[in-house]
Scaffold this active site. Structure first.
Site, PDB file in Angstrom:
ATOM      1  CB  CYS A  14      -0.930   0.018   1.214  1.00 26.23           C
ATOM      2  SG  CYS A  14      -1.948   1.515   1.263  1.00 26.23           S
ATOM      3  CB  CYS A  73      -5.845   3.354  -4.432  1.00 25.28           C
ATOM      4  SG  CYS A  73      -4.984   1.768  -4.412  1.00 25.28           S
TER       5      CYS A  73
END
Length: 274
Positions: free
Chosen positions: A70, A204
């Protein structure tokens, strides 16, 4: 495992709300604790990471709830480390699941900004999705992302992508970047296998990485800059390529400063609501 309290910090990188668990937690307990935090708090969190001791020479290590990579969490844990160690401005080496090396994160506490050298994707392939067609899929250690141009961001369409992905890949997590190329706008949707969770995210980081990799795949040598707009704000990414070597840096754009807060009034504790 039952535990009533966890020491946590809540990060808000571009509204991609991320909870960091500071206690030592065994890996086999990640799933239950993460699902509990996601489902039983009012943080509106989209993901959970567990802070561990570095094992690759970095300054801080973060293990995501499903072993995925991430980008937003990487930037945020770098910011948290800088705050805890009074680094007003400088570099933090961040270890994170899905990356085989520490990632350099440049933080600025005064402006609450953080930029990171992203891992280079392994490649771009094509995937056939029944009822929707053929799409590029960007392969990143720990997570793959499909770039879905001109496809409606619906649960029904996401399930079609999910079926196709797991028929072809054994991967900890995957995302679909529903992409409007004309507006440079993505709606990210991410599924994490271990926790069996799907979120249409506000932003994201790894999806931004996948999107700019797709957009810049024909770059020979030089620099390309992309402002990737998403529901939570804009993430700015630059691709540098020289003699075949590529480097990708992601940083904040408008409305995407990294906010770190400690919930509850005095202690860094969250009490379960089970």
């Amino acid at each position: 495992m039952q535990k009533n309290k966890y020491n946590i910090v809540v990060a808000n990188p571009a509204n991609n709300i991320t909870v960091f668990v500071l206690d030592y937690i065994e890996r086999e307990d990640y799933k239950d604790i993460a699902k509990n935090i996601l489902e039983n708090t009012d943080f509106n969190a989209e993901q959970v990471g567990f802070v561990k001791e570095p094992i690759m020479g970095g300054d801080v290590r973060l293990e995501m709830m499903g072993g995925e990579f991430c980008g937003n969490a990487s930037r945020s844990i770098g910011m948290l480390f800088a705050r805890q160690n009074n680094i007003e401005s400088g570099n933090v080496l961040v270890e994170i699941t899905g990356s085989d090396r520490p990632l350099n994160t440049k933080v600025d506490l005064e402006n609450e900004t953080s930029e990171i050298d992203m891992p280079i994707p392994k490649g771009i392939e094509s995937i056939n999705v029944s009822g929707l067609g053929k799409f590029p899929i960007v392969l990143i250690d720990g997570i793959n992302h499909i770039i879905a141009e001109s496809v409606d961001a619906t649960d029904e369409n996401f399930e079609k992508f999910k079926k196709a992905v797991y028929e072809n890949y054994d991967i900890e997590a995957f995302g679909v970047m529903f992409f409007d190329k004309e507006k440079n706008y993505i709606i990210p949707a991410v599924y994490v296998k271990d926790t069996d969770t799907t979120f249409f995210e506000s932003s994201c980081g790894s999806g931004t990485l996948a999107t700019v990799t797709y957009l810049g795949q024909d770059l020979k040598d030089g620099v390309l800059k992309f402002d990737i707009k998403q529901p939570g704000g804009t993430i700015v990414s630059q691709i540098y390529k020289e003699n075949g070597e590529m480097r990708i840096v992601s940083e904040e754009g408008r409305g995407t400063m990294v906010e770190i807060r400690i919930p509850e009034k005095q202690e860094k504790e969250y009490e379960d609501r089970i």
